[in-house]
Design an enzyme around this catalytic site. Structure first.
Site, PDB file in Angstrom:
ATOM      1  N   ALA A  62       0.834  -1.195   0.000  1.00  0.00           N
ATOM      2  CA  ALA A  62       0.000   0.000   0.000  1.00  0.00           C
ATOM      3  C   ALA A  62       0.870   1.247   0.000  1.00  0.00           C
ATOM      4  O   ALA A  62       2.030   1.223   0.409  1.00  0.00           O
ATOM      5  CB  ALA A  62      -0.913  -0.006   1.219  1.00  0.00           C
ATOM      6  N   LYS A  66      -2.637   4.902  -3.963  1.00  0.00           N
ATOM      7  CA  LYS A  66      -3.555   5.165  -2.864  1.00  0.00           C
ATOM      8  C   LYS A  66      -5.015   5.106  -3.292  1.00  0.00           C
ATOM      9  O   LYS A  66      -5.882   4.688  -2.517  1.00  0.00           O
ATOM     10  CB  LYS A  66      -3.251   6.533  -2.245  1.00  0.00           C
ATOM     11  CG  LYS A  66      -1.910   6.605  -1.526  1.00  0.00           C
ATOM     12  CD  LYS A  66      -1.663   8.000  -0.982  1.00  0.00           C
ATOM     13  CE  LYS A  66      -0.323   8.089  -0.276  1.00  0.00           C
ATOM     14  NZ  LYS A  66      -0.309   7.312   0.978  1.00  0.00           N
ATOM     15  N   ASN A 111       8.674   9.580   3.334  1.00  0.00           N
ATOM     16  CA  ASN A 111       7.399  10.204   2.977  1.00  0.00           C
ATOM     17  C   ASN A 111       6.670  10.654   4.238  1.00  0.00           C
ATOM     18  O   ASN A 111       6.780  10.044   5.296  1.00  0.00           O
ATOM     19  CB  ASN A 111       6.534   9.241   2.151  1.00  0.00           C
ATOM     20  CG  ASN A 111       5.566   8.450   3.006  1.00  0.00           C
ATOM     21  OD1 ASN A 111       4.485   8.937   3.354  1.00  0.00           O
ATOM     22  ND2 ASN A 111       5.960   7.221   3.361  1.00  0.00           N
ATOM     23  N   MET A 113       3.230  11.728   3.587  1.00  0.00           N
ATOM     24  CA  MET A 113       2.073  12.035   2.753  1.00  0.00           C
ATOM     25  C   MET A 113       0.836  12.358   3.579  1.00  0.00           C
ATOM     26  O   MET A 113       0.094  13.288   3.262  1.00  0.00           O
ATOM     27  CB  MET A 113       1.782  10.863   1.810  1.00  0.00           C
ATOM     28  CG  MET A 113       2.948  10.455   0.918  1.00  0.00           C
ATOM     29  SD  MET A 113       3.496  11.738  -0.217  1.00  0.00           S
ATOM     30  CE  MET A 113       2.206  11.658  -1.452  1.00  0.00           C
ATOM     31  N   PHE A 115      -1.952  10.161   4.430  1.00  0.00           N
ATOM     32  CA  PHE A 115      -3.215   9.556   3.989  1.00  0.00           C
ATOM     33  C   PHE A 115      -3.971  10.475   3.007  1.00  0.00           C
ATOM     34  O   PHE A 115      -5.189  10.647   3.103  1.00  0.00           O
ATOM     35  CB  PHE A 115      -4.128   9.247   5.183  1.00  0.00           C
ATOM     36  CG  PHE A 115      -3.721   8.089   6.031  1.00  0.00           C
ATOM     37  CD1 PHE A 115      -2.623   7.307   5.721  1.00  0.00           C
ATOM     38  CD2 PHE A 115      -4.451   7.769   7.179  1.00  0.00           C
ATOM     39  CE1 PHE A 115      -2.255   6.231   6.525  1.00  0.00           C
ATOM     40  CE2 PHE A 115      -4.083   6.696   7.981  1.00  0.00           C
ATOM     41  CZ  PHE A 115      -2.993   5.930   7.666  1.00  0.00           C
ATOM     42  N   ASN A 175      -4.756  -0.143   8.968  1.00  0.00           N
ATOM     43  CA  ASN A 175      -3.514   0.603   9.170  1.00  0.00           C
ATOM     44  C   ASN A 175      -3.628   1.416  10.457  1.00  0.00           C
ATOM     45  O   ASN A 175      -4.361   2.401  10.523  1.00  0.00           O
ATOM     46  CB  ASN A 175      -3.268   1.529   7.973  1.00  0.00           C
ATOM     47  CG  ASN A 175      -1.891   2.176   8.000  1.00  0.00           C
ATOM     48  OD1 ASN A 175      -1.197   2.136   9.014  1.00  0.00           O
ATOM     49  ND2 ASN A 175      -1.494   2.784   6.896  1.00  0.00           N
ATOM     50  N   SER A 178       0.860   4.109  10.507  1.00  0.00           N
ATOM     51  CA  SER A 178       1.524   5.160   9.738  1.00  0.00           C
ATOM     52  C   SER A 178       2.064   6.216  10.688  1.00  0.00           C
ATOM     53  O   SER A 178       1.368   6.642  11.614  1.00  0.00           O
ATOM     54  CB  SER A 178       0.554   5.812   8.757  1.00  0.00           C
ATOM     55  OG  SER A 178       1.138   6.972   8.183  1.00  0.00           O
ATOM     56  N   ASN A 180       2.549   9.274   9.873  1.00  0.00           N
ATOM     57  CA  ASN A 180       2.253  10.580   9.295  1.00  0.00           C
ATOM     58  C   ASN A 180       0.857  11.109   9.595  1.00  0.00           C
ATOM     59  O   ASN A 180       0.470  12.154   9.085  1.00  0.00           O
ATOM     60  CB  ASN A 180       2.467  10.516   7.777  1.00  0.00           C
ATOM     61  CG  ASN A 180       3.886  10.106   7.426  1.00  0.00           C
ATOM     62  OD1 ASN A 180       4.832  10.636   7.997  1.00  0.00           O
ATOM     63  ND2 ASN A 180       4.038   9.160   6.527  1.00  0.00           N
ATOM     64  N   THR A 181       0.090  10.384  10.416  1.00  0.00           N
ATOM     65  CA  THR A 181      -1.174  10.875  10.947  1.00  0.00           C
ATOM     66  C   THR A 181      -1.007  11.008  12.446  1.00  0.00           C
ATOM     67  O   THR A 181      -0.784  10.004  13.128  1.00  0.00           O
ATOM     68  CB  THR A 181      -2.328   9.910  10.618  1.00  0.00           C
ATOM     69  OG1 THR A 181      -2.512   9.868   9.197  1.00  0.00           O
ATOM     70  CG2 THR A 181      -3.624  10.360  11.277  1.00  0.00           C
ATOM     71  N   LYS A 214      -1.491  -4.006  10.139  1.00  0.00           N
ATOM     72  CA  LYS A 214      -0.149  -3.530   9.772  1.00  0.00           C
ATOM     73  C   LYS A 214       0.475  -2.811  10.957  1.00  0.00           C
ATOM     74  O   LYS A 214      -0.105  -1.856  11.487  1.00  0.00           O
ATOM     75  CB  LYS A 214      -0.236  -2.597   8.567  1.00  0.00           C
ATOM     76  CG  LYS A 214       1.117  -2.245   7.957  1.00  0.00           C
ATOM     77  CD  LYS A 214       0.946  -1.594   6.600  1.00  0.00           C
ATOM     78  CE  LYS A 214       2.271  -1.413   5.883  1.00  0.00           C
ATOM     79  NZ  LYS A 214       2.092  -0.888   4.521  1.00  0.00           N
ATOM     80  N   ASN A 246       5.277  -1.327   8.623  1.00  0.00           N
ATOM     81  CA  ASN A 246       5.122  -0.013   8.017  1.00  0.00           C
ATOM     82  C   ASN A 246       6.493   0.665   7.940  1.00  0.00           C
ATOM     83  O   ASN A 246       7.518   0.042   8.232  1.00  0.00           O
ATOM     84  CB  ASN A 246       4.132   0.817   8.853  1.00  0.00           C
ATOM     85  CG  ASN A 246       3.288   1.750   8.000  1.00  0.00           C
ATOM     86  OD1 ASN A 246       3.805   2.434   7.115  1.00  0.00           O
ATOM     87  ND2 ASN A 246       1.995   1.787   8.247  1.00  0.00           N
ATOM     88  N   TYR A 317       7.645  -1.934  -2.548  1.00  0.00           N
ATOM     89  CA  TYR A 317       7.242  -0.595  -2.987  1.00  0.00           C
ATOM     90  C   TYR A 317       8.489   0.148  -3.464  1.00  0.00           C
ATOM     91  O   TYR A 317       8.656   0.430  -4.647  1.00  0.00           O
ATOM     92  CB  TYR A 317       6.537   0.132  -1.845  1.00  0.00           C
ATOM     93  CG  TYR A 317       6.155   1.586  -2.071  1.00  0.00           C
ATOM     94  CD1 TYR A 317       6.735   2.388  -3.047  1.00  0.00           C
ATOM     95  CD2 TYR A 317       5.201   2.188  -1.262  1.00  0.00           C
ATOM     96  CE1 TYR A 317       6.371   3.713  -3.232  1.00  0.00           C
ATOM     97  CE2 TYR A 317       4.826   3.521  -1.436  1.00  0.00           C
ATOM     98  CZ  TYR A 317       5.425   4.276  -2.407  1.00  0.00           C
ATOM     99  OH  TYR A 317       5.071   5.595  -2.578  1.00  0.00           O
TER     100      TYR A 317
END
Length: 357
Positions: A62, A66, A111, A113, A115, A175, A178, A180-181, A214, A246, A317
């Site tokens: 993933a 996205k 990254n 990003m 989400f 998930n 991550s 990044n949140t 994950k 992750n 990835y």
């Protein structure tokens, strides 16, 4: 051929190159097969995991696609499965740009990003068209919560996303890892994950979906073991698996001007820790729950190490960005040769052999 394409793409910012590539693959999926011979897996690589039949263990992780805009292209490249997302219930733009960085000397990416995605309803409409035309492989959908949803309401977001997307998935990934949140990784406790699985169970059961959790590589080893033990002993274990891992917020020695950027690090520097987490999870699971490895796989030997450590399936990835579409066939053929060299009649016989020994 890909080296020439890469030289052009790497002149662009990482996110612009990403967007252009996805747009091209979405418009002309056949282009994904132009870079190398068709991937043909031997019977030795076939296995059934959580009720799904995989012709070989190499899939797309993933984060790359996205919104599911290039799904047919991933199977043209030879992937046996592809995971799209992360998809949240409501659309969101993600974090401010720039938010994706190449560390070329390290064969890595950073990254943050956040989400960024079109939201579950829009993605579901797109997937419905893809499903009608036929995907060509197993499709996983990775779901998460919106940034502005408080953690004590997170289960509502996962349930809403799953309700939209479940009819279109072969499996779903939750998930909670991550970086990044803000606050998302706080959800990585056995108690929350079990509560969340209970909350989504009516939807999952309706469509008989396998579910993968994950996890982050940055959790302490004993915490990883506790989570796995709780999940493997839970009433959900028959349809449950674990993805290790992750991206990481840790920073081993890195090269290049972007090494200090905030976000999740993927690629070669993650390989050793990802394999370590696979091994910890496999030892805790004791065969009660399958494991999917993700992190730092560039060569057949990398994939083989993760399989011998306990992974049934392997996602890539970052290797695709640096090596191009031919990496899929290289991994499949090389992995088959390694299994044959060591006398394994099937990949299932090799899964976790180093942990068992």
């Amino acid at each position: 051929m890909y080296s020439a394409v890469r030289s052009i793409l790497f002149r662009l910012s990482a996110e612009r190159a990403h967007e252009w590539t996805l747009a091209a693959l979405g418009l002309v999926p056949a282009a994904a097969g132009w870079f190398g011979p068709r991937v043909q897996a031997s019977e030795r690589l076939a296995q059934t995991v959580l009720g799904l039949s995989f012709p070989h263990p190499i899939g797309l992780a993933a984060g790359l696609d996205k919104n599911g805009v290039a799904i047919p292209a991933w199977y043209r490249m030879g992937f046996s499965f592809a995971e799209i997302g992360t998809v949240t219930p409501r659309p969101q733009p993600g974090n401010p740009k720039p938010r994706l960085f190449r560390l070329i000397e390290d064969e890595a990416l950073i990254n943050r990003m956040g989400f960024n995605n079109d939201g579950a309803r829009a993605v579901a409409r797109r997937l419905a068209r893809v499903r009608q035309a036929g995907t060509g492989g197993i499709l996983g959908i990775n779901i998460g919560k919106n940034k502005d949803t408080p953690n004590d309401s997170a289960h509502e977001d996962y349930r809403a996303a799953l309700d939209e997307l479940a009819p279109l998935a072969d499996y779903v990934t939750i998930n909670v890892s991550s970086p990044n949140t803000p606050g998302l990784r706080d959800l990585q406790s056995e108690s929350f994950i079990l509560e969340l699985l209970q909350a989504v169970e009516p939807i999952r059961a309706r469509y008989r979906l396998p579910v993968w959790i994950k996890v982050a590589p940055d959790l302490p080893n004993d915490e990883i073991a506790r989570i796995v033990e709780a999940l493997a002993a839970s009433p959900f274990r028959e349809h449950l698996g674990l993805i290790c891992t992750n991206t990481t917020v840790r920073r081993p020695p890195l090269s290049g001007p972007y090494r200090g950027e905030a976000g999740g690090l993927s690629g070669r520097p993650l390989a050793a820790r990802s394999t370590e987490v696979v091994r910890i999870a496999a030892q805790a699971a004791q065969g009660r729950m399958p494991i999917m490895a993700s992190g730092g796989v560039f060569s057949p030997q990398d994939a083989y190490e993760k399989i011998r450590s306990g992974a049934s399936l392997v996602q890539i990835y970052t290797a695709l960005i640096y090596r191009g579409p031919t990496v899929v066939g290289d991994l499949v053929r090389g992995l088959d040769a390694l299994l044959a060299r060591d006398g394994f009649r099937s990949i299932a016989d090799a899964v976790g052999v180093d942990v068992r020994d």
